[in-house]
Design an enzyme around this catalytic site. Structure first.
Site, PDB file in Angstrom:
ATOM      1  N   SER B 309       0.802  -1.226   0.000  1.00 35.47           N
ATOM      2  CA  SER B 309       0.000   0.000   0.000  1.00 35.47           C
ATOM      3  C   SER B 309       0.829   1.268   0.000  1.00 35.47           C
ATOM      4  CB  SER B 309      -0.930   0.015   1.210  1.00 35.47           C
ATOM      5  OG  SER B 309      -1.814  -1.075   1.114  1.00 35.47           O
ATOM      6  N   HIS B 352     -15.011   0.244   3.956  1.00 39.60           N
ATOM      7  CA  HIS B 352     -14.746   1.547   4.551  1.00 39.60           C
ATOM      8  C   HIS B 352     -15.910   2.503   4.389  1.00 39.60           C
ATOM      9  CE1 HIS B 352     -10.597   0.048   4.152  1.00 39.60           C
ATOM     10  NE2 HIS B 352     -10.380   0.814   5.235  1.00 39.60           N
ATOM     11  N   CYS B 365      -7.695   2.374   2.020  1.00 41.27           N
ATOM     12  CA  CYS B 365      -8.806   1.624   1.425  1.00 41.27           C
ATOM     13  C   CYS B 365      -8.430   1.102   0.040  1.00 41.27           C
ATOM     14  CB  CYS B 365     -10.052   2.539   1.314  1.00 41.27           C
ATOM     15  SG  CYS B 365     -11.402   1.750   0.426  1.00 41.27           S
TER      16      CYS B 365
END
Lengths: 377, 608
Positions: B309, B352, B365
């Site tokens: 991420s 989310h 997310c």
């Protein structure tokens, strides 16, 4: 008596050239010994050169002494002198002092001397007397050669080999045969002797080999192949060539040689003095030096031809060939052309006995020349 | 008889001629060769090694020291050759008698030249040998300068180590003029800057006699010391980084995002560079290179992993720059989306909800970025990644650096002989799939994010000539977009629900982005629970938020979640940096005060 009343003619005939050449060579010798033994660390200069100077002084006295006797008077006592020499050789075998692996010195208080050095001279006297007694144009056949050998050659040769002093043994055989050659030994016989000698080398060698001392064997193998033992005797031959070669055309300069003082070359001031000289003076200096030796040798042969009697001729010839053999064996040894046999360079190598016997020999030569045939009359 | 004597005269003359030829050959023809041999005999040339340059950290504290090492050698000509001496010497030196005998009997080229018997004697061994000098007259102890690495395993991958020349290097021009047993830099800064550190050896030419005794010095050339090197490394930061990595595999890179100066470069597990100096045994060496944890691998620059991420920052920037999204853009996350008949999951199963870019980055997310990915061309995304320094070596100045992989359609066609699929873009946008990066590359990305888009070249050496003089290439993105990302990362650490909240600090404002790179799919991992299948943990961070001075990238191999595992490490390292800075300031103030005090003292004395 010729030696009491000094004839004006004798003084006129005195060979200044020969004496000058001899003195010059011994002076060069002293200088070279000085350079070869100069200290490199903080040590003091070794005294070899001083002792050599004393010996030159002593030799000069003997030179003039020997030149003032008529050599014919000395020849009368030739056999007696010869037996005295044999006696010394026997004496040294039993009572001599050992040094450098051989028993060849007789201690005489402050100095010691090698009787084999003088013996060569005594030997020449005896052989000259013997041959001259046989008269002119003698026919030297095998029988008479063997008889001469039996009388003068085999016994001393054996005694000297026993010391062992290979160099002197080789010397007296060379002198003996060259004197026989001059006396008229058949060329055919001489050629045969040489051929037999060459053929029998392996057989004689085998017998001889066993009686050699270790260091002598080493010297011979090292000569055959210097690389076998680069740190031993082969090293010696190699370093001698390095010293000479590194001198090049004009040399490193006096007192600038390195091989001797730094101890890379052993026996630098005795048998290998020429290597040191050649390192410092180069090819040019070496050739000059050799010319003086050549001068002495040619003068010697000339003296032999002009001697007033047969004995004088033999004597002069024997002494000159001894001198020539000395020079050539020593030089070819330093140039790596013959085995290291322990023969000094006449007049230059450090060593009192040898120097004295050189001067005595030259004195006799001068003696003969001084009393030569009156060609000019 | 007269004829025979004349004949002999000719014989003598020919003998002279032969001798003369021989003399001419030796002196004139081969003269120069013999001259060489005679010089070889008497001249001894020794190297006088130059002291190696010292390596300091940025504050001037040394990482290495030059210390003496003792070797023993023997001049064989002086050694007693009897059996008894040999045995006691063998016991003293701890060398097998047979081996020792062989050493003493190797044929030597030159006489009186010492042969080496053993390296690295301990001080007590040296003392013992010195005490028994009389029994072994030929022995001599040689002193050689070696290197001590003061911090041992700490910063070992940066400082590197010295070792003997390899056979390959022996012929290399970079190492010309070195003796075959020389020690040279073989790793790290020691290797990369070996030419600077090495200095130039001097020489000493002496004349020796046949016994090897020096008679005089002919010439002496002073060695010139190697240049000292000041690293950009801040040791307190480095120490904190390594402390946090202890017992785990991973890397930490701390960098000044404005200048590219590396403040800490840690890789774990580490090794002790002192081992090499002491003459490593083959066993130890094998242990080191075959260790499955690969201690000799500098993970900060020599290993690449999917960035997870953390890569979302690039995706977000590309999307903003390309107009795919703006501040108003919102996507709804229900825990996964379906694309091309396949399900793409968010890490948060329950979803989310509706998120904008700021929340999507702060809470990481995945679905938001899948939606972005659907609208973004892979080649465009790849070009942004490259503009931020991914996919190429950073040029830090250490040997063996590798680059990560930035995939695009061209790469796919070439490497996989296939076209690019949209589904692959969805993996790439969240830093998975083919995409890989090295920790140092991620440090460069972080720097560019917070320094206004300049691509810094990481550097390890302080050069006073001007830290900013290097021309930087820029990523070419709008400052307001960079500001948006930066703010989101600060939110990620400091606001509720942020994945980076464990990096929150009381002493400075930290911004950061977590990354959790899957090694295998979650279901496979849940079935096996093998530690080597565990996720890689990433965290990229910077501080302080308004004007960042330090950017820290943390990577932990199979560490697990980035937020849980990597973020606290980053926090500790950043705090160590600010604490050390404060400490230095305090010390400087005190010193100044002392100086004033001292000067007052002097004045008083002068008055008296």
């Amino acid at each position: 008596m010729g030696w009491v009343m000094i004839d004006r003619r004798l003084i006129n005939n005195f060979d200044w050239g020969l004496l000058s050449a001899a003195l010059l060579l011994s002076a060069i010798g002293v200088l070279t010994i000085f350079s070869a033994t100069r200290p490199v660390l903080d040590a003091e200069q070794q005294s070899f050169y001083m002792r050599q100077l004393y010996w030159i002084g002593l030799s000069l006295i003997f030179y003039f002494a020997v030149i003032s006797f008529d050599y014919r008077w000395l020849l009368r006592y030739a056999y007696f002198i010869y037996f005295f020499g044999i006696f010394l050789l026997v004496f040294v075998l039993f009572f001599g002092r050992e040094g450098m692996g051989a028993q060849r010195w007789i201690p005489l208080g402050f100095l010691s001397f090698q009787p084999s050095e003088f013996f060569k001279l005594f030997f020449i006297f005896a052989v000259s007397r013997y041959l001259s007694d046989m008269g002119e144009n003698i026919n030297l056949d095998l029988k008479s050669i063997l008889r001469a050998g039996g009388l003068f050659f085999f016994i001393p040769a054996l005694l000297i080999v026993k010391q062992p002093d290979l160099g002197t043994a080789v010397m007296i055989s060379f002198i003996f045969f060259s004197m026989l050659f001059a006396a008229g030994m058949r060329t055919r016989l001489l050629v045969m002797a040489v051929i037999i000698g060459i053929i029998s080398v392996p057989y004689l060698g085998n017998i001889f080999w066993g009686s050699l001392k270790n260091y002598q064997k080493q010297r011979i193998t090292a000569f055959m192949d210097p690389d076998i033992d680069p740190r031993g005797i082969g090293y010696h031959i190699k370093q001698s060539k390095v010293s000479i070669g590194s001198g090049g055309l004009v040399g490193k300069g006096y007192m600038k040689g390195t091989q001797g003082p730094l101890r890379f070359l052993p026996e630098k001031h005795t048998d290998f003095i020429f290597a040191i000289f050649a390192e410092e003076w180069g090819f040019a200096g070496s050739v000059m030096l050799w010319l003086f030796y050549l001068f002495i040798i040619l003068r010697g042969f000339d003296t032999a031809r002009r001697a007033r009697d047969l004995a004088g001729t033999y004597l002069a010839f024997g002494i000159t060939s001894m001198f020539a053999f000395y020079f050539m064996i020593n030089i070819s040894m330093t140039l790596g052309m013959s085995p290291v046999v322990g023969i000094p360079l006449p007049l230059m190598s450090y060593g009192g006995t040898a120097l004295l016997s050189n001067f005595l020999a030259l004195g006799i030569l001068g003696n003969i020349r001084m009393r030569r045939m009156p060609l000019s009359y | 008889m007269e004829r025979r004597i004349i004949f002999c005269t000719y014989i003598v003359l020919s003998a002279f001629a032969i001798l003369l030829l021989r003399l001419f050959s030796i002196q004139v023809i081969k003269g120069s060769r013999y001259r060489e041999i005679s010089d070889n005999n008497r001249l001894k040339v020794e190297r006088v090694t130059a002291p190696r340059g010292i390596i300091y950290d940025r504050n001037g504290s040394p990482l290495v020291r030059n210390i003496p090492f003792f070797d023993i050698s023997a001049v064989r000509e002086y050694m007693p050759s009897d059996e008894e001496t040999l045995l006691s010497l063998s016991a003293l030196l701890n060398i097998e008698p047979g081996k020792l005998k062989a050493m003493l009997h190797v044929p030597a080229v030159k006489t009186y030249v010492p042969v080496k018997l053993r390296d690295n004697l301990s001080l007590s061994e040296v003392a013992m040998i010195a005490a028994r000098k009389i029994d072994f007259p030929g022995l001599q102890v040689d002193v050689r300068t070696g290197r001590e690495y003061i911090y041992g395993e700490l910063a070992a991958h940066v400082s590197g180590y010295l070792n003997r020349l390899t056979p390959g290097q022996a012929g290399d021009s970079d190492y010309s003029g070195l003796p075959p047993d020389a020690f040279v830099g073989q790793y790290g800064v020691e290797k990369f800057h070996d030419d600077i550190l090495r200095g130039r050896a001097g020489g000493r030419m002496t004349e020796v006699d046949a016994m090897g005794r020096e008679t005089r010095v002919i010439s002496f050339e002073e060695p010139s010391k190697g240049r000292d090197i000041r690293l950009t490394i801040d040791m307190p930061v480095q120490i904190e980084a390594e402390k946090n990595l202890a017992g785990r595999a991973g890397a930490v890179v701390a960098i000044d995002p404005q200048t590219g100066e590396i403040l800490a470069l840690a890789s774990s597990p580490s090794f002790d560079p002192n081992m090499f100096m002491e003459g490593m045994s083959a066993f130890d060496w094998n242990m080191l290179v075959t260790d499955s944890k690969k201690p000799l691998l500098n993970r900060a620059i020599q290993s690449r992993y999917p960035p997870g991420s953390t890569f979302k920052v690039i995706t977000a920037l590309a999307a903003l720059e390309e107009g795919v999204i703006n501040d108003e853009t919102k996507f709804h996350c229900k825990g996964s989306i379906e694309y091309g008949g396949r399900e793409f999951k968010c890490w948060k199963k329950e979803g989310h909800g509706t998120v904008n870019l700021n929340r999507a980055l702060a809470e990481s997310c995945d679905v938001f970025f899948y939606e972005v990915g659907k609208r973004l061309d892979i080649d465009k995304l790849a070009s942004y990644a490259r503009r931020f320094g991914l996919g190429m070596p950073s040029g830090i100045g250490l040997n063996g650096e590798i680059a990560g992989l930035v995939p695009d359609s061209k790469w796919k066609a070439k490497a996989k002989k296939d076209k690019w699929y949209m589904g692959e873009t969805l993996h790439t946008v969240i830093g998975q799939g083919y995409l890989t990066a090295t920790p140092i590359e991620m440090a460069v990305v972080t720097s560019a994010l917070v320094n206004g888009g300049r691509l810094v070249k990481p550097k390890l050496l302080m050069d006073d000539a001007g830290a900013l003089s290097d021309s930087f290439s820029t990523a070419g993105v709008k400052p307001e977009n960079l500001f948006r990302i930066k703010s989101a990362l600060i939110s990620s650490v400091n606001e509720g629900g942020g994945t980076g909240h464990l990096a929150r600090s009381n002493i400075t404002e930290i911004g950061g982005k977590t990354g959790t790179a899957q090694v295998v799919s979650k279901s496979v991992y849940d079935r096996n629970r093998l530690s080597e299948l565990k996720d890689h943990a990433w965290f990229i961070s910077f501080a302080p938020g308004d004007k960042p001075e330090i950017a820290v990238t943390v990577f932990i191999e199979h560490g697990g979640g980035g937020g849980a595992e990597a973020a606290p490490v980053a926090k500790n390292v950043i705090e160590a940096y600010f604490n050390a800075k404060a400490e230095r300031l305090k010390q400087e103030e005190e010193k100044e005060k002392e100086l004033e005090y001292g000067m007052g003292d002097d004045r008083q004395k002068a008055d008296k």
